[in-house]
Design a protein around this motif. Structure first.
Motif, PDB file in Angstrom:
ATOM      1  N   ASP A   1      -7.339  57.570  20.776  1.00 41.17           N
ATOM      2  CA  ASP A   1      -8.431  57.061  21.599  1.00 41.17           C
ATOM      3  C   ASP A   1      -9.128  55.900  20.902  1.00 41.17           C
ATOM      4  N   LEU A   2      -9.397  56.054  19.609  1.00 37.78           N
ATOM      5  CA  LEU A   2     -10.047  54.976  18.861  1.00 37.78           C
ATOM      6  C   LEU A   2      -9.188  53.715  18.819  1.00 37.78           C
ATOM      7  N   ALA A   3      -7.898  53.878  18.621  1.00 33.53           N
ATOM      8  CA  ALA A   3      -7.016  52.709  18.574  1.00 33.53           C
ATOM      9  C   ALA A   3      -7.080  51.930  19.878  1.00 33.53           C
ATOM     10  N   ALA A   4      -7.070  52.644  20.994  1.00 41.46           N
ATOM     11  CA  ALA A   4      -7.071  51.975  22.294  1.00 41.46           C
ATOM     12  C   ALA A   4      -8.401  51.316  22.607  1.00 41.46           C
ATOM     13  N   THR A   5      -9.513  51.918  22.171  1.00 40.11           N
ATOM     14  CA  THR A   5     -10.823  51.389  22.555  1.00 40.11           C
ATOM     15  C   THR A   5     -11.393  50.400  21.540  1.00 40.11           C
ATOM     16  N   VAL A   6     -11.207  50.656  20.253  1.00 41.01           N
ATOM     17  CA  VAL A   6     -11.722  49.716  19.255  1.00 41.01           C
ATOM     18  C   VAL A   6     -10.963  48.385  19.319  1.00 41.01           C
ATOM     19  N   PHE A   7      -9.656  48.460  19.499  1.00 43.58           N
ATOM     20  CA  PHE A   7      -8.835  47.255  19.437  1.00 43.58           C
ATOM     21  C   PHE A   7      -8.564  46.620  20.800  1.00 43.58           C
ATOM     22  N   ALA A   8      -8.541  47.395  21.864  1.00 43.26           N
ATOM     23  CA  ALA A   8      -8.006  46.860  23.121  1.00 43.26           C
ATOM     24  C   ALA A   8      -8.856  47.230  24.332  1.00 43.26           C
ATOM     25  N   LEU A   9     -10.185  47.157  24.171  1.00 41.68           N
ATOM     26  CA  LEU A   9     -11.091  47.328  25.302  1.00 41.68           C
ATOM     27  C   LEU A   9     -12.115  46.193  25.226  1.00 41.68           C
ATOM     28  N   PRO A  10     -11.709  44.978  25.642  1.00 40.72           N
ATOM     29  CA  PRO A  10     -12.485  43.772  25.328  1.00 40.72           C
ATOM     30  C   PRO A  10     -13.570  43.428  26.347  1.00 40.72           C
ATOM     31  N   THR A  11     -14.320  44.410  26.838  1.00 38.88           N
ATOM     32  CA  THR A  11     -15.291  44.114  27.896  1.00 38.88           C
ATOM     33  C   THR A  11     -16.393  43.172  27.439  1.00 38.88           C
ATOM     34  N   ALA A  12     -16.761  43.193  26.142  1.00 39.67           N
ATOM     35  CA  ALA A  12     -17.800  42.279  25.658  1.00 39.67           C
ATOM     36  C   ALA A  12     -17.381  40.820  25.784  1.00 39.67           C
ATOM     37  N   LEU A  13     -16.079  40.569  25.873  1.00 34.24           N
ATOM     38  CA  LEU A  13     -15.589  39.195  25.963  1.00 34.24           C
ATOM     39  C   LEU A  13     -15.580  38.654  27.391  1.00 34.24           C
ATOM     40  N   PHE A  14     -15.723  39.518  28.382  1.00 37.82           N
ATOM     41  CA  PHE A  14     -15.481  39.086  29.755  1.00 37.82           C
ATOM     42  C   PHE A  14     -16.403  37.966  30.241  1.00 37.82           C
ATOM     43  N   PRO A  15     -17.729  37.978  29.936  1.00 37.99           N
ATOM     44  CA  PRO A  15     -18.547  36.845  30.389  1.00 37.99           C
ATOM     45  C   PRO A  15     -18.065  35.508  29.839  1.00 37.99           C
ATOM     46  N   PHE A  16     -17.526  35.545  28.619  1.00 36.92           N
ATOM     47  CA  PHE A  16     -17.062  34.309  27.986  1.00 36.92           C
ATOM     48  C   PHE A  16     -15.603  34.005  28.337  1.00 36.92           C
ATOM     49  N   LEU A  17     -14.810  35.060  28.577  1.00 36.53           N
ATOM     50  CA  LEU A  17     -13.436  34.842  29.020  1.00 36.53           C
ATOM     51  C   LEU A  17     -13.421  34.175  30.395  1.00 36.53           C
ATOM     52  N   ALA A  18     -14.358  34.541  31.247  1.00 29.37           N
ATOM     53  CA  ALA A  18     -14.455  33.900  32.560  1.00 29.37           C
ATOM     54  C   ALA A  18     -14.725  32.410  32.410  1.00 29.37           C
ATOM     55  N   GLN A  19     -15.576  32.045  31.452  1.00 29.60           N
ATOM     56  CA  GLN A  19     -15.829  30.620  31.196  1.00 29.60           C
ATOM     57  C   GLN A  19     -14.593  29.945  30.609  1.00 29.60           C
ATOM     58  N   GLU A  20     -13.909  30.635  29.695  1.00 28.04           N
ATOM     59  CA  GLU A  20     -12.695  30.085  29.072  1.00 28.04           C
ATOM     60  C   GLU A  20     -11.641  29.776  30.129  1.00 28.04           C
ATOM     61  N   LEU A  21     -11.557  30.621  31.153  1.00 28.07           N
ATOM     62  CA  LEU A  21     -10.577  30.455  32.220  1.00 28.07           C
ATOM     63  C   LEU A  21     -11.084  29.555  33.346  1.00 28.07           C
ATOM     64  N   ASP A  22     -12.310  29.018  33.152  1.00 26.92           N
ATOM     65  CA  ASP A  22     -12.932  28.175  34.184  1.00 26.92           C
ATOM     66  C   ASP A  22     -13.024  28.931  35.513  1.00 26.92           C
ATOM     67  N   ALA A  23     -13.452  30.196  35.424  1.00 18.21           N
ATOM     68  CA  ALA A  23     -13.517  31.050  36.616  1.00 18.21           C
ATOM     69  C   ALA A  23     -14.701  32.002  36.500  1.00 18.21           C
ATOM     70  N   VAL A  24     -15.892  31.419  36.351  1.00 15.90           N
ATOM     71  CA  VAL A  24     -17.092  32.247  36.239  1.00 15.90           C
ATOM     72  C   VAL A  24     -17.246  33.142  37.462  1.00 15.90           C
ATOM     73  N   TRP A  25     -16.789  32.663  38.596  1.00 12.91           N
ATOM     74  CA  TRP A  25     -16.878  33.445  39.833  1.00 12.91           C
ATOM     75  C   TRP A  25     -16.077  34.746  39.770  1.00 12.91           C
ATOM     76  N   ALA A  26     -15.125  34.807  38.826  1.00 12.98           N
ATOM     77  CA  ALA A  26     -14.225  35.970  38.749  1.00 12.98           C
ATOM     78  C   ALA A  26     -14.675  37.008  37.735  1.00 12.98           C
ATOM     79  N   LEU A  27     -15.923  36.918  37.246  1.00 18.29           N
ATOM     80  CA  LEU A  27     -16.383  37.873  36.242  1.00 18.29           C
ATOM     81  C   LEU A  27     -16.260  39.310  36.751  1.00 18.29           C
ATOM     82  N   GLY A  28     -16.653  39.548  37.990  1.00 25.00           N
ATOM     83  CA  GLY A  28     -16.540  40.889  38.548  1.00 25.00           C
ATOM     84  C   GLY A  28     -15.101  41.378  38.585  1.00 25.00           C
ATOM     85  N   LEU A  29     -14.160  40.467  38.846  1.00 27.56           N
ATOM     86  CA  LEU A  29     -12.746  40.841  38.860  1.00 27.56           C
ATOM     87  C   LEU A  29     -12.266  41.239  37.467  1.00 27.56           C
ATOM     88  N   LEU A  30     -12.752  40.528  36.438  1.00 28.76           N
ATOM     89  CA  LEU A  30     -12.377  40.888  35.074  1.00 28.76           C
ATOM     90  C   LEU A  30     -12.885  42.286  34.730  1.00 28.76           C
TER      91      LEU A  30
END
Length: 421
Positions: free
Chosen positions: A235-264
């Protein structure tokens, strides 16, 4: 075709047969729907007020200590007190917290510190509540329906996390952050009314005042079972390493798709929902440990691929696959815990499980936010996925008891003495 469909659809027998499971399931669904509105609003507020990925990721760090301290006590309390009462009282306290968040959001310029304070207090309350909720389930449904009950609980979470993030994003865009907190408060009131109708679930132990030191007994029990330890580390391996929800507001900007934050936010839940809706096959699997470990590998591979995926829709597909894999792992971990842990230790074991479940995402947010601040969003995503994949390669060798785990050997609950290898 109809026979195949029947084999894939989840077994709803626990929902049909148990009134109290039905009430608890519905109450949890309503609470999750509302809470996700708040979980969407808080990082958006912090990102808007600070423009810092690290500040968003720090929410997880703020949640970690209260989750640990109060989760320990919550596990002990679940083995001493009426579990329904504990769940109900903490639900009322969480509703009051939502009201305070609403008041802060209605200020001309919301303060940042109440957002962190609310995250910490909510983590403490959930730490007290969750072990009682988890420990209730084996008392509400028969032993032979525990896998089906776990799948239905996972389905509940998937429904909430698919529907709520996109709805929250649209509501916040149209009506502002206060509207999200208002929805959360309203759903808590509905949930409280449902939980109040559940029959008491008293402890089978003497009703003494719970002592935090009693948690040690549950921890020692878990430590004597390498298959349980393996589930916690998976469980720790999956969540510590591969649950990147904190990145989503910035990933949406990186992808030039702020409108898609809810989809992420909802993409992983879509994967979970698809897996849960076709999860009838889980009742025919006996080697639960192998599915736990294979799910970690799939989560890591999908997350790492998302970092190099060509465009928004490919990223969403990878996150959807990761969500389906998370669901598989959660379902079989839950089955192992519910089938093999005796009732007199179940509250403390649930407290330990809750600590792992809280610590993983909190540490994951901090890891992802800190790494993204230094190396960039995509590097943080890729590194986390590869670390998760590497963990999946190590865990079977480190914990062969988990790889060999067979649910057919757990037709009844073992005593602590029987659990010693």
């Amino acid at each position: 075709m109809s026979a195949l469909l029947a084999r894939l659809l989840p077994n709803t027998a626990p929902w049909r047969d148990s009134r109290d499971f039905r009430l608890t399931w519905t109450s949890g669904t309503v609470t999750m729907l509302g809470s996700i509105f708040t979980m969407t609003a808080i990082p958006l507020q912090i990102a808007h007020l600070t423009s810092s990925p690290l500040a968003v990721g720090a929410v997880g760090a703020v949640e970690l200590v209260p989750a640990v301290l109060f989760g320990l006590y919550g596990g002990v309390l679940a083995d001493r007190a009426d579990r329904r009462t504990v769940a109900l009282v903490t639900e009322v306290a969480l509703a009051a917290l939502s009201a305070l968040l609403l008041a802060n959001a209605l200020l001309g310029t919301p303060a940042v510190w109440p957002l962190y304070a609310a995250a910490g207090v909510a983590a403490a309350l959930q730490g007290i509540q969750q072990p009682s909720l988890d420990a209730m389930i084996p008392r509400l449904v028969p032993h032979e329906q525990l896998v089906a009950a776990g799948a239905l609980l996972s389905l509940r979470g998937s429904i909430a996390t698919v529907a709520a993030p996109a709805a929250a994003g649209l509501l916040i865009a149209g009506a502002g952050v206060p509207a999200a907190f208002l929805v959360d408060l309203a759903t808590f009131l509905v949930s409280i009314a449902l939980l109040a109708r559940v029959r008491p679930v008293p402890s089978e132990r003497d009703a003494e005042s719970p002592q935090l030191g009693e948690f040690v007994e549950g921890a020692r029990y878990a430590a004597r079972r390498p298959d349980l330890v393996g589930t916690y580390l998976a469980d720790l391996a999956a969540t510590v390493f591969a649950l990147p929800t904190a990145l989503f507001p910035f990933l949406a900007q990186e992808l030039d798709a702020v409108w898609a934050l809810g989809l992420l936010y909802s993409s992983a839940a879509v994967g979970s929902l698809l897996a849960a809706a076709t999860g009838g096959w889980t009742e025919r699997v006996h080697r639960h440990g192998r599915l736990v470990l294979l799910s970690v590998a799939l989560v890591g591979a999908a997350t790492a691929t998302a970092a190099v995926a060509p465009g928004l829709w490919a990223v969403l597909l990878c996150l959807t696959v990761a969500g389906a894999a998370h669901w598989i792992g959660d379902t079989f971990r839950s089955a192992i815990w519910n089938q093999s842990i005796p009732d007199e230790l179940r509250g403390r074991a649930a407290g330990l499980e809750m600590l792992i479940g809280s610590a993983g995402p909190a540490l994951g947010d901090l890891r992802a936010g800190g790494l993204a601040a230094r190396q960039g969003i995509l590097a943080a995503l890729r590194t986390g996925g590869l670390l998760c994949l590497g963990s999946a390669a190590v865990l079977p060798a480190a914990f062969p008891a988990l790889w060999r785990y067979d649910q057919r050997a757990h037709g009844r609950e073992p005593s602590p003495a029987e659990s010693t290898p």
